[in-house]
Design a protein around this motif. Sequence first.
Motif, PDB file in Angstrom:
ATOM      1  N   GLU A  36       0.819  -1.212   0.000  1.00  0.00           N
ATOM      2  CA  GLU A  36       0.000   0.000   0.000  1.00  0.00           C
ATOM      3  C   GLU A  36       0.854   1.262   0.000  1.00  0.00           C
ATOM      4  OE1 GLU A  36      -2.509  -0.307   3.426  1.00  0.00           O
ATOM      5  OE2 GLU A  36      -4.127  -1.215   2.266  1.00  0.00           O
ATOM      6  N   ASP A  37       2.018   1.184   0.624  1.00  0.00           N
ATOM      7  CA  ASP A  37       2.844   2.368   0.841  1.00  0.00           C
ATOM      8  C   ASP A  37       3.944   2.597  -0.189  1.00  0.00           C
ATOM      9  OD1 ASP A  37       1.393   2.722   3.205  1.00  0.00           O
ATOM     10  OD2 ASP A  37       2.805   1.516   4.344  1.00  0.00           O
ATOM     11  N   ILE A  38       4.438   1.542  -0.797  1.00  0.00           N
ATOM     12  CA  ILE A  38       5.614   1.681  -1.645  1.00  0.00           C
ATOM     13  C   ILE A  38       5.640   0.598  -2.727  1.00  0.00           C
ATOM     14  CG2 ILE A  38       7.113   0.238  -0.220  1.00  0.00           C
ATOM     15  CD1 ILE A  38       9.306   2.404  -0.689  1.00  0.00           C
ATOM     16  N   SER A  39       6.315   0.892  -3.805  1.00  0.00           N
ATOM     17  CA  SER A  39       6.525  -0.129  -4.835  1.00  0.00           C
ATOM     18  C   SER A  39       7.965  -0.029  -5.328  1.00  0.00           C
ATOM     19  CB  SER A  39       5.549   0.042  -5.993  1.00  0.00           C
ATOM     20  OG  SER A  39       5.809   1.238  -6.691  1.00  0.00           O
ATOM     21  N   ALA A  40       8.453  -1.146  -5.840  1.00  0.00           N
ATOM     22  CA  ALA A  40       9.819  -1.186  -6.358  1.00  0.00           C
ATOM     23  C   ALA A  40       9.867  -2.155  -7.527  1.00  0.00           C
ATOM     24  CB  ALA A  40      10.787  -1.637  -5.272  1.00  0.00           C
ATOM     25  N   SER A  41      10.751  -1.866  -8.461  1.00  0.00           N
ATOM     26  CA  SER A  41      10.947  -2.792  -9.569  1.00  0.00           C
ATOM     27  C   SER A  41      12.438  -2.901  -9.855  1.00  0.00           C
ATOM     28  CB  SER A  41      10.186  -2.330 -10.815  1.00  0.00           C
ATOM     29  OG  SER A  41      10.640  -1.069 -11.223  1.00  0.00           O
ATOM     30  N   CYS A  42      12.837  -4.075 -10.319  1.00  0.00           N
ATOM     31  CA  CYS A  42      14.228  -4.346 -10.666  1.00  0.00           C
ATOM     32  C   CYS A  42      14.259  -5.045 -12.009  1.00  0.00           C
ATOM     33  CB  CYS A  42      14.881  -5.270  -9.642  1.00  0.00           C
ATOM     34  SG  CYS A  42      14.956  -4.600  -7.981  1.00  0.00           S
TER      35      CYS A  42
END
Length: 61
Positions: A32-38
């Motif tokens: 809900e608070d953050i997203s990340a991609s690699c």
Amino acid sequence: MEEILDELKIGEKLTMGVSASEDEIGLFLASEDISASCAFRKEEWDNFVAAVKKADKQINS
């Protein structure tokens, strides 16, 4: 890019997805608070998976 794992819910508020193209594999994590991609090259992806398996083995020992 081909969807390998399309937004799989892995927790109450955690979702992940995996996509691949000819030369790279993408990993996406979101809450809900953050997203990340690699983005990984194939050999990097293999090393990443091996490291996660090693950590999981240590956690479950």
